[in-house]
Scaffold this motif. Structure first.
Motif, mmCIF file in Angstrom:
data_model
loop_
_atom_site.group_PDB
_atom_site.id
_atom_site.type_symbol
_atom_site.label_atom_id
_atom_site.label_comp_id
_atom_site.label_asym_id
_atom_site.label_seq_id
_atom_site.Cartn_x
_atom_site.Cartn_y
_atom_site.Cartn_z
ATOM 1 N N MET A 46 4.707 -9.642 10.833
ATOM 2 C CA MET A 46 4.582 -9.620 12.292
ATOM 3 C C MET A 46 3.123 -9.420 12.686
ATOM 4 O O MET A 46 2.443 -8.568 12.148
ATOM 5 N N ALA A 47 2.713 -10.233 13.602
ATOM 6 C CA ALA A 47 1.304 -10.157 13.999
ATOM 7 C C ALA A 47 1.034 -8.893 14.819
ATOM 8 O O ALA A 47 1.847 -8.510 15.652
ATOM 9 N N SER A 48 -0.087 -8.270 14.559
ATOM 10 C CA SER A 48 -0.451 -7.083 15.320
ATOM 11 C C SER A 48 -1.917 -6.734 15.121
ATOM 12 O O SER A 48 -2.543 -7.188 14.179
ATOM 13 N N ILE A 49 -2.412 -5.948 16.049
ATOM 14 C CA ILE A 49 -3.735 -5.354 15.866
ATOM 15 C C ILE A 49 -3.486 -3.856 15.872
ATOM 16 O O ILE A 49 -2.835 -3.336 16.777
ATOM 17 N N GLU A 50 -3.980 -3.200 14.853
ATOM 18 C CA GLU A 50 -3.726 -1.779 14.724
ATOM 19 C C GLU A 50 -5.046 -1.049 14.557
ATOM 20 O O GLU A 50 -5.804 -1.338 13.636
ATOM 21 N N VAL A 51 -5.316 -0.135 15.451
ATOM 22 C CA VAL A 51 -6.548 0.640 15.379
ATOM 23 C C VAL A 51 -6.160 2.076 15.105
ATOM 24 O O VAL A 51 -5.316 2.638 15.803
ATOM 25 N N GLN A 52 -6.710 2.647 14.039
ATOM 26 C CA GLN A 52 -6.299 3.993 13.629
ATOM 27 C C GLN A 52 -7.482 4.950 13.511
ATOM 28 O O GLN A 52 -8.343 4.777 12.660
ATOM 29 N N GLY A 53 -7.504 5.916 14.389
ATOM 30 C CA GLY A 53 -8.530 6.961 14.347
ATOM 31 C C GLY A 53 -9.950 6.428 14.279
ATOM 32 O O GLY A 53 -10.806 6.969 13.576
ATOM 33 N N LEU A 54 -10.195 5.361 15.035
ATOM 34 C CA LEU A 54 -11.479 4.674 14.944
ATOM 35 C C LEU A 54 -12.607 5.468 15.614
ATOM 36 O O LEU A 54 -12.477 5.906 16.758
ATOM 37 N N THR A 55 -13.681 5.638 14.884
ATOM 38 C CA THR A 55 -14.853 6.329 15.416
ATOM 39 C C THR A 55 -16.086 5.545 15.044
ATOM 40 O O THR A 55 -16.206 5.057 13.920
ATOM 41 N N LYS A 56 -16.985 5.365 16.002
ATOM 42 C CA LYS A 56 -18.253 4.698 15.708
ATOM 43 C C LYS A 56 -19.390 5.421 16.399
ATOM 44 O O LYS A 56 -19.361 5.670 17.600
ATOM 45 N N ARG A 57 -20.354 5.774 15.596
ATOM 46 C CA ARG A 57 -21.524 6.499 16.074
ATOM 47 C C ARG A 57 -22.736 5.587 15.918
ATOM 48 O O ARG A 57 -22.946 5.013 14.853
ATOM 49 N N PHE A 58 -23.499 5.411 16.988
ATOM 50 C CA PHE A 58 -24.785 4.706 16.886
ATOM 51 C C PHE A 58 -25.845 5.772 17.082
ATOM 52 O O PHE A 58 -26.144 6.140 18.214
ATOM 53 N N GLY A 59 -26.382 6.286 16.002
ATOM 54 C CA GLY A 59 -27.355 7.364 16.127
ATOM 55 C C GLY A 59 -26.690 8.578 16.765
ATOM 56 O O GLY A 59 -25.723 9.101 16.226
ATOM 57 N N ASP A 60 -27.192 8.969 17.933
ATOM 58 C CA ASP A 60 -26.626 10.131 18.614
ATOM 59 C C ASP A 60 -25.472 9.764 19.531
ATOM 60 O O ASP A 60 -24.792 10.622 20.074
ATOM 61 N N VAL A 61 -25.315 8.465 19.741
ATOM 62 C CA VAL A 61 -24.301 8.024 20.699
ATOM 63 C C VAL A 61 -22.955 7.828 20.014
ATOM 64 O O VAL A 61 -22.854 7.116 19.018
ATOM 65 N N LEU A 62 -21.959 8.486 20.564
ATOM 66 C CA LEU A 62 -20.616 8.321 20.053
ATOM 67 C C LEU A 62 -19.965 7.211 20.894
ATOM 68 O O LEU A 62 -19.525 7.437 22.006
ATOM 69 N N ALA A 63 -19.954 5.994 20.355
ATOM 70 C CA ALA A 63 -19.489 4.843 21.134
ATOM 71 C C ALA A 63 -17.966 4.775 21.171
ATOM 72 O O ALA A 63 -17.374 4.429 22.187
ATOM 73 N N VAL A 64 -17.354 5.081 20.039
ATOM 74 C CA VAL A 64 -15.894 5.079 19.957
ATOM 75 C C VAL A 64 -15.501 6.409 19.321
ATOM 76 O O VAL A 64 -16.072 6.809 18.308
ATOM 77 N N ASP A 65 -14.537 7.096 19.951
ATOM 78 C CA ASP A 65 -14.221 8.450 19.532
ATOM 79 C C ASP A 65 -12.743 8.589 19.206
ATOM 80 O O ASP A 65 -11.913 8.771 20.082
ATOM 81 N N ASP A 66 -12.418 8.497 17.943
ATOM 82 C CA ASP A 66 -11.062 8.714 17.456
ATOM 83 C C ASP A 66 -10.018 7.937 18.259
ATOM 84 O O ASP A 66 -9.068 8.496 18.780
ATOM 85 N N LEU A 67 -10.212 6.661 18.330
ATOM 86 C CA LEU A 67 -9.349 5.792 19.130
ATOM 87 C C LEU A 67 -8.229 5.209 18.265
ATOM 88 O O LEU A 67 -8.483 4.759 17.148
ATOM 89 N N SER A 68 -7.022 5.262 18.786
ATOM 90 C CA SER A 68 -5.886 4.662 18.083
ATOM 91 C C SER A 68 -5.018 3.899 19.065
ATOM 92 O O SER A 68 -4.727 4.396 20.155
ATOM 93 N N PHE A 69 -4.655 2.700 18.717
ATOM 94 C CA PHE A 69 -3.686 1.959 19.527
ATOM 95 C C PHE A 69 -3.161 0.790 18.712
ATOM 96 O O PHE A 69 -3.699 0.456 17.653
ATOM 97 N N THR A 70 -2.096 0.215 19.209
ATOM 98 C CA THR A 70 -1.530 -0.955 18.551
ATOM 99 C C THR A 70 -1.252 -2.015 19.612
ATOM 100 O O THR A 70 -0.740 -1.691 20.681
ATOM 101 N N ALA A 71 -1.621 -3.240 19.325
ATOM 102 C CA ALA A 71 -1.287 -4.349 20.228
ATOM 103 C C ALA A 71 -0.281 -5.218 19.488
ATOM 104 O O ALA A 71 -0.514 -5.591 18.337
ATOM 105 N N HIS A 72 0.828 -5.498 20.155
ATOM 106 C CA HIS A 72 1.912 -6.218 19.491
ATOM 107 C C HIS A 72 1.999 -7.674 19.929
ATOM 108 O O HIS A 72 1.463 -8.057 20.963
#
Lengths: 318, 264
Positions: free
Chosen positions: A1-27
């Protein structure tokens, strides 16, 4: 089954926290709106899903796999990104051909997608002479090359004229109706509202709320103000029905979290004489501002205390 | 991998800059070989300069083809830096998220691109040679013999320099910076190192290329290129290995560092 699953995603660019523990699913079968103000981390998240940006932690999966482990990626995922470019000297058709070749997609398909986005007549023109809207359409054509199960579009309405936006809206609805996953980002809820089934709202890289558009609309109700012959009785009835009730002066009762229809039915049922009824609608946009100001409306999944760990929302028809 | 290589060839074919570079190659080779051939020895007042029409003199004239290596580097560099410049790197990586494979395909195609540059340079130089035969400066036999001595080395250098250009481009990403760095390194930095430390200079790309160019030709004639005449060149095949090594190492570094970076 097709899906996009994001689990506890975090992305830091230097001091900038661009994505902070993001989780979701698109069905599949739904158009999911990925919403938030500019700088909320939408583009970064999408780029991580597409393997262009490495997450600091967490992961993003498409059909259960990281993007760079997908065989013939273009046949699984199509993506329209703002920062994607074209060689101005190459024709639109050649641009697509050069990309199609990588996954062995035939030239026939190149002409097909150019037809789909309405660029067939301009296919042999150099992209350097294309308008913004045409480039946006060409980007969509590229995304469609592999007839992907998953379509990801970053701010797709940018650069399109009203006609183009209307066309895109119809196209995305149709694409999702084929049982595919469509994920679109937007900083305008009102714009996206006409296309999406599900929404994921992010702010400062964190989940600010998620749910179906129907839920959102139900929550947007705002308040209903009623002037009645027997306001005390009315207030009691509304309170019994579970609505938040507030008295305004002698005759007026204000109920929040409901709709004029519900209040009307209730009053008819109990024979309350209504003198005047008005609704104070909260627009979707106001709701959006409220959510992105850090407060999620009741009933929608929201980030944990201080937006910390555990922010997780399941979206879509499971 | 075959598909990636085909796609890279297609990308080169479908932009005019590729054809422009080949045109520039032709013009530069005409200019350099023609100029060398038209300058008479006595006017240059170089006592060791060989007599007009001699084998050594033809060698020097044909060495003008070596100017093509610069174009080979630029061609290789543009193949990867052009993608960053026009942001086509995003769709390229979306289509093939394993970036090392894309770089490898570019390396392979750049080798071929270098050969095409060398073929163009070769045709033009041969034309100049035939003109020399036509005006009676040198006999046909001598022209063809010397041509055969010089061209293979130049071709080998062009081929490998194409890959070197891709490697450097993968590492530096910026188009202008890559081209400037490559040209300055070969035309200015290396000759200086050649003067200061000739023993070390022979291991540098420019000298390695010269070693290739001297493949079968008279070593004397190669002072014309780069001005690092004092450097004792390595054997041609060591030169070839050195250039392959530079290309691969730079590309590998590029794949590991710059290409691993976030594409935004």
């Amino acid at each position: 089954m097709a899906s996009i699953e994001v689990q506890g995603l975090t992305k830091r660019f230097g001091d900038v926290l661009a994505v902070d523990d993001l989780s979701f699913t698109a069905h599949e079968g739904t158009v999911t709106g990925f919403l938030g103000p500019n700088g909320a981390g939408k583009t970064t998240t999408l780029r991580i899903v597409l393997g262009l940006v490495r997450p600091s932690s967490g992961r993003a999966l498409v059909n259960g796999r990281p993007y760079d482990e997908l065989p013939d990626a273009m046949r699984v995922v199509g993506a329209v990104l703002e920062s994607s470019g074209f060689h101005p000297a190459r024709t639109a058709r050649d641009h697509l051909r050069s990309i199609a070749m990588v996954d062995g997609i035939p030239v026939r398909r190149v002409d097909e997608v150019l037809e789909t986005v309405g660029l067939a007549a301009d296919a042999r023109r150099r992209v350097g002479g294309y308008s913004m809207g045409m480039r946006q359409r060409l980007e969509l054509a590229r995304a469609l090359l592999g007839d992907p199960e998953v379509l990801i579009l970053d701010e797709p309405a940018n650069g399109l004229d009203p006609q183009g936006i209307a066309w895109l809206r119809g196209f995305l609805r149709w694409y999702a109706s084929l049982g595919r996953v469509v994920l679109i980002s937007s900083h305008l809820l009102a714009e996206a509202a006409q296309t999406v089934d599900e929404v994921i709202v992010v702010n400062h890289g964190r989940m600010a709320g998620a749910g179906s558009l129907t839920e959102l609309r139900a929550r947007q109700g705002g308040s209903v103000r009623v002037r009645a012959l027997d306001p005390d009785r009315l207030a009691g009835l509304l309170a019994d029905a579970g609505f938040a009730v507030r008295r305004q002066g002698e005759e007026v009762v204000e109920a929040t979290g409901t709709t004029a229809e519900s209040v009307g039915r209730l009053m008819a049922e109990h024979g309350v004489v209504v003198l005047e009824m008005t609704t104070e609608g909260e627009s979707l946009e106001e709701l959006f501002f409220e959510m992105t100001a850090g407060r999620a409306p009741d009933g929608l999944v929201r980030a944990g205390p201080n937006g910390a760990a555990g922010a997780k929302a399941e979206v879509g028809t499971a | 991998m075959i598909r990636l290589v085909r796609a890279e060839v297609f990308k080169l074919r479908t932009v005019w800059s590729t054809w422009l570079m080949l045109g520039i190659t032709a013009l530069l080779v005409i200019f350099v070989t023609g100029l060398t051939a038209s300058v008479s020895p006595d006017r240059r007042a170089v006592t060791s300069f060989p007599a007009r029409g001699s084998a050594a003199w033809l060698d020097i004239v044909f060495s003008g083809m070596t100017v093509a290596v610069y174009l080979a580097i630029v061609l290789g560099a543009v193949m990867i830096t052009g993608e960053h410049r026009h942001k086509t790197i995003t769709p390229t990586f979306l289509a093939e998220p394993r970036r090392g494979r894309t770089v490898a395909a570019k390396l392979v195609v750049a080798l071929g691109g270098g050969l095409v540059v060398a073929v163009v340079a070769g045709f033009v130089a041969l034309g100049v040679g035939l003109v020399l035969v036509g005006v009676g400066v040198a006999p046909l036999g001598a022209v063809l013999t010397e041509y055969r001595h010089v061209w293979p080395g130049v071709a080998a250098a062009c081929v490998l320099y194409g890959a070197y250009g891709v490697g450097l481009g993968a590492l530096l990403k910026n188009q202008v910076v890559t081209i400037v760095v490559a040209l300055v390194a070969i035309a200015i930095v290396e000759p200086i190192i050649g003067l200061v430390a000739p023993a070390a200079a022979r291991w540098l790309p420019g000298s390695a290329a010269q070693a290739l160019e001297s493949l079968a030709a008279n070593a004397r004639s190669h002072a014309a290129f780069g001005g690092s005449g004092g450097v004792h060149l390595v054997v041609w095949w060591v030169g070839a290995l050195l250039l392959v090594g530079y290309g691969v190492v730079l590309a590998a570094l590029g794949s590991l560092t710059t290409l691993r970076a976030d594409v935004t």
